[in-house]
Scaffold this motif. Structure first.
Motif, PDB file in Angstrom:
ATOM      1  N   LEU A  78       0.829  -1.198   0.000  1.00  0.00           N
ATOM      2  CA  LEU A  78       0.000   0.000   0.000  1.00  0.00           C
ATOM      3  C   LEU A  78       0.867   1.252   0.000  1.00  0.00           C
TER       4      LEU A  78
ATOM      5  N   GLU B  44      -3.231   5.283   0.999  1.00  0.00           N
ATOM      6  CA  GLU B  44      -4.140   4.165   1.243  1.00  0.00           C
ATOM      7  C   GLU B  44      -4.074   3.726   2.698  1.00  0.00           C
ATOM      8  N   MET B  45      -2.903   3.694   3.260  1.00  0.00           N
ATOM      9  CA  MET B  45      -2.750   3.283   4.656  1.00  0.00           C
ATOM     10  C   MET B  45      -3.440   4.270   5.595  1.00  0.00           C
TER      11      MET B  45
ATOM     12  N   SER C 261      -5.968   6.266   4.816  1.00  0.00           N
ATOM     13  CA  SER C 261      -7.412   6.133   4.608  1.00  0.00           C
ATOM     14  C   SER C 261      -7.967   4.928   5.351  1.00  0.00           C
ATOM     15  N   GLU C 262      -7.264   3.818   5.303  1.00  0.00           N
ATOM     16  CA  GLU C 262      -7.696   2.620   6.014  1.00  0.00           C
ATOM     17  C   GLU C 262      -7.745   2.864   7.526  1.00  0.00           C
ATOM     18  N   GLY C 263      -6.762   3.596   8.008  1.00  0.00           N
ATOM     19  CA  GLY C 263      -6.706   3.901   9.436  1.00  0.00           C
ATOM     20  C   GLY C 263      -7.863   4.778   9.883  1.00  0.00           C
ATOM     21  N   ARG C 264      -8.299   5.701   9.031  1.00  0.00           N
ATOM     22  CA  ARG C 264      -9.408   6.591   9.357  1.00  0.00           C
ATOM     23  C   ARG C 264     -10.737   5.840   9.350  1.00  0.00           C
ATOM     24  N   ASP C 265     -10.851   4.869   8.444  1.00  0.00           N
ATOM     25  CA  ASP C 265     -12.097   4.117   8.332  1.00  0.00           C
ATOM     26  C   ASP C 265     -12.258   3.065   9.406  1.00  0.00           C
ATOM     27  N   ALA C 266     -11.207   2.715  10.077  1.00  0.00           N
ATOM     28  CA  ALA C 266     -11.263   1.672  11.108  1.00  0.00           C
ATOM     29  C   ALA C 266     -12.059   2.188  12.312  1.00  0.00           C
TER      30      ALA C 266
END
Length: 80
Positions: free
Chosen positions: A67, A71-72, A74-79
């Motif tokens: 990633l 992307e990393m 964004s993934e952290g914010r969505d968690a």
């Protein structure tokens, strides 16, 4: 190389420093310090003209999988 007294250095510091030579400083007839000119700095951009190791040069323009940082994040914010 010049030899001056501490008093002479205090009186004319700019003159002695701008001479750009090694100067010994005396106090009570003994050497207490030596002024040495700063080394000249090259204006050449050594980073831009560096020689890369062949192994690094071969992979430099080929990204490694995984990633990217956006992307990393964004993934952290969505968690949860």
């Amino acid at each position: 190389m010049s030899t001056i007294t501490l008093h002479e250095l205090h009186e004319h510091t700019d003159k002695w420093v701008l001479m750009n030579e090694e100067i010994q400083i005396l106090s009570d007839g003994e050497i207490v310090a030596t002024l040495v000119p700063a080394p000249r700095v090259s204006k050449e951009n050594t980073w831009a003209n560096r020689k890369l190791l062949p192994e690094f040069e071969a992979i430099m323009n080929h990204p490694v999988g995984g990633l990217d940082s956006t992307e990393m994040i964004s993934e952290g914010r969505d968690a949860p």
